[in-house]
Structure formats: C-alpha cells, structure tokens
Design a protein around this motif. Sequence first.
Motif, PDB file in Angstrom:
ATOM      1  N   SER A   1      76.128  28.440 125.880  1.00 21.06           N
ATOM      2  CA  SER A   1      76.345  28.902 124.511  1.00 21.06           C
ATOM      3  C   SER A   1      77.109  27.864 123.711  1.00 21.06           C
ATOM      4  CB  SER A   1      77.083  30.234 124.504  1.00 21.06           C
ATOM      5  OG  SER A   1      78.028  30.271 125.523  1.00 21.06           O
ATOM      6  N   GLN A   2      76.887  27.922 122.417  1.00 21.78           N
ATOM      7  CA  GLN A   2      77.461  26.952 121.501  1.00 21.78           C
ATOM      8  C   GLN A   2      78.753  27.543 120.958  1.00 21.78           C
ATOM      9  OE1 GLN A   2      76.678  23.774 120.205  1.00 21.78           O
ATOM     10  NE2 GLN A   2      78.582  24.178 119.133  1.00 21.78           N
ATOM     11  N   LYS A   3      79.880  27.265 121.648  1.00 22.85           N
ATOM     12  CA  LYS A   3      81.123  27.890 121.214  1.00 22.85           C
ATOM     13  C   LYS A   3      81.980  26.939 120.395  1.00 22.85           C
ATOM     14  CE  LYS A   3      81.342  32.001 123.484  1.00 22.85           C
ATOM     15  NZ  LYS A   3      80.175  32.655 122.887  1.00 22.85           N
ATOM     16  N   GLU A   4      81.521  25.711 120.250  1.00 26.62           N
ATOM     17  CA  GLU A   4      82.303  24.694 119.558  1.00 26.62           C
ATOM     18  C   GLU A   4      82.515  25.072 118.106  1.00 26.62           C
ATOM     19  OE1 GLU A   4      81.643  20.051 120.512  1.00 26.62           O
ATOM     20  OE2 GLU A   4      80.192  21.060 119.240  1.00 26.62           O
ATOM     21  N   LYS A   5      83.720  24.923 117.620  1.00 25.56           N
ATOM     22  CA  LYS A   5      83.986  25.229 116.211  1.00 25.56           C
ATOM     23  C   LYS A   5      83.556  24.033 115.377  1.00 25.56           C
ATOM     24  CE  LYS A   5      86.595  29.159 115.939  1.00 25.56           C
ATOM     25  NZ  LYS A   5      85.365  29.946 115.818  1.00 25.56           N
ATOM     26  N   ARG A   6      82.752  24.300 114.374  1.00 31.53           N
ATOM     27  CA  ARG A   6      82.273  23.196 113.559  1.00 31.53           C
ATOM     28  C   ARG A   6      82.431  23.483 112.085  1.00 31.53           C
ATOM     29  NH1 ARG A   6      76.441  21.759 116.041  1.00 31.53           N
ATOM     30  NH2 ARG A   6      76.029  23.869 115.329  1.00 31.53           N
ATOM     31  N   VAL A   7      82.453  22.410 111.310  1.00 31.63           N
ATOM     32  CA  VAL A   7      82.448  22.535 109.858  1.00 31.63           C
ATOM     33  C   VAL A   7      81.367  21.602 109.339  1.00 31.63           C
ATOM     34  CG1 VAL A   7      83.715  22.081 107.728  1.00 31.63           C
ATOM     35  CG2 VAL A   7      84.919  23.025 109.686  1.00 31.63           C
ATOM     36  N   ILE A   8      80.498  22.114 108.486  1.00 30.64           N
ATOM     37  CA  ILE A   8      79.525  21.232 107.838  1.00 30.64           C
ATOM     38  C   ILE A   8      80.004  21.040 106.412  1.00 30.64           C
ATOM     39  CG2 ILE A   8      77.143  20.788 107.274  1.00 30.64           C
ATOM     40  CD1 ILE A   8      76.259  22.663 109.334  1.00 30.64           C
ATOM     41  N   LEU A   9      80.195  19.779 106.046  1.00 31.88           N
ATOM     42  CA  LEU A   9      80.744  19.466 104.736  1.00 31.88           C
ATOM     43  C   LEU A   9      79.669  18.878 103.851  1.00 31.88           C
ATOM     44  CD1 LEU A   9      83.190  18.927 102.855  1.00 31.88           C
ATOM     45  CD2 LEU A   9      83.532  16.796 104.074  1.00 31.88           C
ATOM     46  N   GLY A  10      79.529  19.407 102.637  1.00 32.08           N
ATOM     47  CA  GLY A  10      78.628  18.765 101.675  1.00 32.08           C
ATOM     48  C   GLY A  10      77.259  19.396 101.554  1.00 32.08           C
ATOM     49  N   ILE A  11      77.124  20.651 102.029  1.00 31.42           N
ATOM     50  CA  ILE A  11      75.823  21.315 101.905  1.00 31.42           C
ATOM     51  C   ILE A  11      75.615  21.737 100.454  1.00 31.42           C
ATOM     52  CG2 ILE A  11      74.569  23.414 102.517  1.00 31.42           C
ATOM     53  CD1 ILE A  11      75.354  23.189 105.246  1.00 31.42           C
ATOM     54  N   ARG A  12      74.412  21.557  99.963  1.00 33.80           N
ATOM     55  CA  ARG A  12      74.098  21.961  98.587  1.00 33.80           C
ATOM     56  C   ARG A  12      73.904  23.477  98.519  1.00 33.80           C
ATOM     57  NH1 ARG A  12      75.627  18.166  95.067  1.00 33.80           N
ATOM     58  NH2 ARG A  12      74.903  16.095  95.654  1.00 33.80           N
ATOM     59  N   PRO A  13      74.216  24.111  97.398  1.00 33.82           N
ATOM     60  CA  PRO A  13      74.074  25.569  97.297  1.00 33.82           C
ATOM     61  C   PRO A  13      72.698  26.102  97.667  1.00 33.82           C
ATOM     62  CG  PRO A  13      75.335  24.759  95.445  1.00 33.82           C
ATOM     63  CD  PRO A  13      74.880  23.557  96.205  1.00 33.82           C
ATOM     64  N   CYS A  14      71.644  25.341  97.385  1.00 27.42           N
ATOM     65  CA  CYS A  14      70.306  25.848  97.735  1.00 27.42           C
ATOM     66  C   CYS A  14      70.177  25.964  99.247  1.00 27.42           C
ATOM     67  CB  CYS A  14      69.203  24.958  97.178  1.00 27.42           C
ATOM     68  SG  CYS A  14      69.318  23.208  97.645  1.00 27.42           S
ATOM     69  N   ASP A  15      70.619  24.949  99.966  1.00 25.73           N
ATOM     70  CA  ASP A  15      70.516  24.968 101.416  1.00 25.73           C
ATOM     71  C   ASP A  15      71.404  26.057 102.013  1.00 25.73           C
ATOM     72  OD1 ASP A  15      70.212  21.343 101.752  1.00 25.73           O
ATOM     73  OD2 ASP A  15      68.703  22.906 101.490  1.00 25.73           O
ATOM     74  N   ALA A  16      72.586  26.286 101.403  1.00 26.52           N
ATOM     75  CA  ALA A  16      73.479  27.336 101.911  1.00 26.52           C
ATOM     76  C   ALA A  16      72.828  28.701 101.721  1.00 26.52           C
ATOM     77  CB  ALA A  16      74.812  27.280 101.185  1.00 26.52           C
ATOM     78  N   ARG A  17      72.208  28.860 100.575  1.00 29.67           N
ATOM     79  CA  ARG A  17      71.508  30.129 100.296  1.00 29.67           C
ATOM     80  C   ARG A  17      70.386  30.330 101.306  1.00 29.67           C
ATOM     81  NH1 ARG A  17      67.623  31.490  96.175  1.00 29.67           N
ATOM     82  NH2 ARG A  17      67.580  33.757  96.271  1.00 29.67           N
ATOM     83  N   ALA A  18      69.732  29.226 101.663  1.00 29.32           N
ATOM     84  CA  ALA A  18      68.648  29.307 102.651  1.00 29.32           C
ATOM     85  C   ALA A  18      69.174  29.778 103.989  1.00 29.32           C
ATOM     86  CB  ALA A  18      67.980  27.943 102.802  1.00 29.32           C
ATOM     87  N   LEU A  19      70.406  29.361 104.346  1.00 27.36           N
ATOM     88  CA  LEU A  19      70.971  29.795 105.617  1.00 27.36           C
ATOM     89  C   LEU A  19      71.145  31.309 105.630  1.00 27.36           C
ATOM     90  CD1 LEU A  19      73.631  27.010 106.323  1.00 27.36           C
ATOM     91  CD2 LEU A  19      71.474  27.382 107.496  1.00 27.36           C
ATOM     92  N   VAL A  20      71.485  31.882 104.476  1.00 24.84           N
ATOM     93  CA  VAL A  20      71.610  33.342 104.388  1.00 24.84           C
ATOM     94  C   VAL A  20      70.255  33.995 104.651  1.00 24.84           C
ATOM     95  CG1 VAL A  20      72.190  35.265 102.872  1.00 24.84           C
ATOM     96  CG2 VAL A  20      73.548  33.189 102.796  1.00 24.84           C
ATOM     97  N   LEU A  21      69.198  33.385 104.105  1.00 23.70           N
ATOM     98  CA  LEU A  21      67.850  33.915 104.348  1.00 23.70           C
ATOM     99  C   LEU A  21      67.486  33.794 105.818  1.00 23.70           C
ATOM    100  CD1 LEU A  21      65.872  32.516 101.273  1.00 23.70           C
ATOM    101  CD2 LEU A  21      66.914  34.741 101.558  1.00 23.70           C
TER     102      LEU A  21
END
Lengths: 341, 317, 150
Positions: free
Chosen positions: A85-105
């Motif tokens: 399992s992927q338990k590593e804590k990560r931060v993605i910096l610099g995602i555009r709002p469209c791509d972030a919205r896509a993650l919700v979808l």
Amino acid sequence: MTKSKILEKDRLKDFIDELSKENEVLAPIKTNNYFQFKELSQGEEISLDYQNTKQPPKEVFLPQTEVLFTYRTDEEEIKIKASPSQKEKRVILGIRPCDARALVLLDRFFSSGDYKDNLYLEKRENTAIIGLACNSPLSTCFCLPLGGSPFGGEGLDLLLKDINDKYLIETITNQGEKLIKKVKWLKDATKEDEEKAKTKKEDAENALKNALTVKGLKNKLDSMFEAPLWDQIHRKCVGCGVCSFLCPTCTCFDVLDEMTPSGGRRVRIWDTCQFPLFTKEASGFNPRPSSKERMRQRIMHKFNYFPKDFEVFSCVGCGRCIQACPVNLDIREVITTIMAN
Amino acid sequence: MAQIQDSIREIAEKLLKEKKVDIILGYEKGTLPLRTTPCFVKNPDDVAKLVWNDCCDIPLSKYLIDMTQKAGVIAKGCDARSIVVCINEKQIDRDNVVIIGVPCQGIIDRKKIEAELNGKEILEAEVTDDRVLIKGKNFERTLQKKSYLSDSCVTCKHRNPPVSDIMVGEKVPEQDQKEEFAEIMKIEAKSPDERWAFFSKELEKCIRCYACRNVCPLCYCSECFVDKTMPLWFGKTNDVSDTMIYHIVRALHVAGRCVDCGACSRVCPMDINLRALTKKIEKIVKDRFNHEAGLSLEETPPLGTFKLEDTQEFIIE
Amino acid sequence: MKTTGTTQKTSEEKIWEPKIIAFLCNWCSYAGADLAGISRIQYPPNIRVVRVPCSGRINPYFIIKSLQRGWDGVLVSGCHPGDCHYVSGNLVARRKFAILKDLMEYVGIEEGRLNFSWISAAEGERFSKVVKTVVEKVKTLGPAKRIVKR
C-alpha cells in the motif's frame, strides 16, 4: 479557515523545504521540452512559471502500469502477494484548478457504489494538493463553460494565486490548514493583496467567458445517438490513444496477467475506448467496429452519460487533447458542430 | 505556395465535377496556429476549404486503406512514396486513387518552434517563403524557417513525388544528401553501453498511446502485433523492456517500407526521437540491399525477395 | 563422467553458465547436431535446441522473446545458401536476420548475443565448433540484463 497567507516568490524554496520535512513533494519539473510532476530531490529548485504539465496528475494516482498482485508458483504452495500500500505522505505542488477538479471526478469514479478502488484511493488520501491559479489561460483552455474556474478550489487543499512578486495562499480544506500552519513564517495577506488576486481572477475568467457554449448540450445529445453528423466527425481520427491518455478525467484500464520467472502478476494498464480492441468480444463481434462508433462513445460519455450519473461533464477543459491530437481533431469544434445541429 | 493552393483547388474541383473521383483527401486550416487538419471533400463547391502550406504534415495515404470510393489525394514526396508502397503491397488499388503530387520544400516542426519560445504560447503564426512570424501574448518573434523544418525534411531526397497522376506546380530541386544518415552515424559511434542508455532513456518516456503507429502510413495491419493474444508475444505495459520491444519490432516491420515522412516523431506526445530507430532501419536496408522504398510501382519489397549473393558477414564461419 | 565446459566448485559457489537457445533447421543444422552427438563429439551443454522445419520459419519474435525471457544467447542455424530443403527459405531468412541483428546491436544489445550460422547435415564437427564459439562469446558477455523482463 485560516486567513489567506503571503509567500514571497523568492522564498518558494524555503516553503518547499518546510513541506519536505514530513512529505514527499512533487512539483512540475521540466524534462525534455515539457513539464511533468516529479518527486523533488533534496534541495532541488523549481519554478512555478509554467503553463501546464504534459500529462495530467492522474498519472500519479493511476499510473500507466500498476501491479495489482503477484504470485509465486515455484514453492510448495501458490503464494499471492498484494501490491504494497501507498502510505507515503505526499504533497503535489502547482496543480492547475482544472486538473484538481478532474481528480474530484476521478474520485467519484473510483469510489462509487460498493466497490472502492483502494490502490487509487489510498494514494489520494495520503496526498495533499496545492494548486496554482491560472492568470493567463491558454487559447486551448475552456474550463469556465464546463463548470470550472481558473481560480477554482475544487479538489485543492491550498490554492496559490500569483500576484506578481508573491503568491497569495488561500486555504480551502482542513488538510490544507494543517499544512499551512506548519509554515510559521508566512505573513497574513493584506486587503491590497486580496484585491490584486481578485482582479487577476476576474481577468482570467473574462478570457474564458466565451471559450465554448455548452448550454443544453447534455439534453441535446439525448436524441442524437443516430444523428448523421457522427459520420463526418470521426473521419480524420486515426484511432490512437493520445486524447484519452492525456485526459485528466479518462480512467479506463485493461487488466492483464503476465508470467514471470517465478510465477506471475496481474497488472492494470491504461486503455482507451478509441482502440478497436476495447469492445471486441470473444466471438469476434465488435459493437463499436469503426472510429465513428468510438468517437460517438467518447463524446457521449463525456457530455451525456457521465453527466447523467454524476451531474457534471466528464471534461474539465484543460485542452491537452486539442494540443496533442495528431490530426488536430478539436473537441471544441465537435461540440460546436453538435450545438449547431 | 498560394499558387499551388489555387491549383489544388482547381484540380480538386475539376476531378469532382468530372466524377473522376468521389472524394478528395486534402488539408484544411486547423484550429490552432501552424496546424492543418485532414479534410475530406465530396462536393465540388467545398474545394475552397482546401489549403496548401508548410504545415500540411500528416500523410493522408492512411485514409486510403480500405477505402471503397475512388479518391484523389494530395501527396507530398514522402506521402506519394508511401502510397506507392501500399499499392505494391496490394493495400490500395492503383485504379482507385488519383495521386495529386505536390513538390514540397519541407514541413515546419512545431515542436522546434515551441522549444525556441520556451513555453510561451503561439497565438498567431504567419509563414512566408523564408520566415515564420510568431505572435504571442506580449511578444513577437521572427524565425528563419530553414532552422525549424522537420528533421526528416532536412535530409529529404525525394521532395518531388516520384509517382503521380497530376503534378501541381513546378518540380523543386532535390537536395544533395551526402549527410543523410549523419544523426544515425553519431549514435552508431557511441559504445553499446551508451547506446543502450540512450535508447532506454528515450523510450522510457513512452506512454504506449500508439500515435506513432496509427499515424504511420505503412502501419495498416488490422491486427497489430501488440494486440495479438493467442499467442501473446509482447507485453503492453510501459515497462522499459516491453516498450523497447514495441518500438524495435515496429521499426523492423517498416524495414524496406519506411519513407521517413517523420510523422511518427512529430506526433509523439512525449517527444521521443523515434526517427533514431526508423532512420537506422532505412540505412540498414540501403546499405545491405540498396533499396529505397516507394520510388517505383515496379519495385519489389526487399524483404519479399532475396539474392544469392546477399551480404552475410554476420554468419559465423 | 567429466563434461567439458563446466567446472563445478563447491555447492555454494556455482559458476554462472550461460543458457543459449538454439533454433536449428530440421534438414541441415539439426541433423548436423545429431551427427555430432552420434559421433561422440563433445560440445558445451549450454544450448537448448528448438527444431524448426526451416530457418525461414524463424520469426524475429522468437529471438526477441527469448532475449526478453532471459536467455543469455541465441543461436540460429540453417542450411547453406543454395542448399535449403525448401529451396529458398534460408535466403529469405538471411535478410531478416541481417536487419534484426543490425538493429538489436544498434540499440545496445551486446554483440555476440545473437548468432547466426549455416551448418549442413554432414558438419557434425563444425556444429560443435560453432557451439563452443558461441558459448565462449556469451560467457564473456555475462548474464543477460538488457531487455530482460523479470
């Protein structure tokens, strides 16, 4: 929520160093002539002065090739081992709002109904998303008409707004709040800063106001399955997978079994409805035999079927398919043709 | 250029009106600067859509495979050669196609311009005989067109279609190509370790979208080897081994057939230098069998024939 | 009985022995290998033979897949040009092999992993020589690493 903070651009590296203390940080890195989200190595410098990544961030959560489980047949018993399992804590910096919205979808897709896709969801749970608002949308962007915004916060924990020599950081979720509280040297934003950000937002949204007309598109498509226009639209499509693979909301995958020297493994790989093999049945019959049916499927899925299930279009207007299509088959042109039909 | 465009429209209109063809395959203006898009014209009144410029990059012969209608197709030198190869391989019926040959002086490689602009978006572009004028948000650049042509065009030896039914405009002088394989020879000069590292690094970018295969005028198989399951030859994952094999085998499959149109490299979304493989295949076939694909309707495919005295220095004595 | 080509040290220290897959055409090379056996000519036991009706049957996929599966070397052998049992199978194959070898070595697969020869049914001694040559070559290259999928 915490009041908005200010990050001076020349302290971006310090900000990232703070984040790196407890997280793996991914940011847009230029390799070849384009940007990709990559893990930052210790002390690596980055610039957020970029348009968008070649591949959407979906490849961080749903990689092109992912091992589901492995098994060994070379011992007394057959042993099956699930992927770690992927338990590593990560931060993605610099995602555009469209791509972030896509993650919700994508989240809706991978956690709807009884089945939860843990491989995907685990990664999502352990990853914080820091967005970067778009001051200058590209000519191929059309997020606004589809329900997004260049300054939208959907799917983001924090949103960075570029106000010339500094970033205004808007806190959106509790997770974002936790992150920002750890960077104690950030100043509070002034009213002037907020005004600047507001102006940038208005300018950006103005640029996208007329990018595309989709009013009534979903309902219009209800009656268009047999429309003759599909015979023309698909004609130049060569049937590759570029549009689907670069699309932030496309999720289809194929599951394959492979042999290894000690046994085997099951992997999932990206697949696309644009490949003829996608719907080919064991009998040899293919319900989508030509690119006409496959192109129709793509458009109907994004603008009719998905909205029927999830209330939103399965397209966030990032424009990657438009830039990358080998034959310049423009989805905006397709929509406009449909609307005019 | 404008003259050729007018001639193409005239020819297309004539062919359609005289019912010599049912459909014309050409290019029309794209939705982005420096782009054209394939255009299918059936009505003689629509010929004004057709354009001709140095952004007409996708080989149209792809669309001729399995076409039942009689088609007129706009073809540059490389495109005409790919049509010839397909005719020789019995995939296109010679009587079903009218090759409208257009002498070509090179196609602009958009990626080279994008690299030069370092990420700034091109909003408008105007191409003249020797310059490309780019306009973006708050900037303007004028570039020397010569420096931004596709690599395949820089080394092109067949700018004039060798086979055509109608030739549009005057033939252009062919380039002297003593340095045709210079890039390949640079790679050959590396050690095997360096070459392995080079190709692994290039090909690990691959996302297996198959744009290269689907846009290639010679990749017309209804079932590609990667899709074969009984037996399953090679994996479809983006594991470096699987990916390298896909590209190696695709290069082998176009041996003696590749016309170096350069489309594969141009359309790759991940900017992989695919010509490093396909151009090498061309060199092998040229050196060993003295063959160049698509120059004559009478040629035999090099892998479909043999000579008793073929080179065999690689055979263990 | 002592076999040439293998030196077994203690059970903890086995020297790596290359595994080489040999595609031999039935009428010439396989018969030649058979002759070597009947004549009690010694050759290294590192090869595993796959019998094919003709070297022309050999699809480059066989060779590439073998390398991907981890075979350290490949030997392909057929009738001498002009002597093919099916007249010209080996002549058609020769062009394929040439292109395949050139491309694989260009990509960085070590020279010596892909080997091609013409061995007739009467050349038992020669068969053993060719096998020795190939095994020695591959031994110096070490185990296959490139293009292997584990």
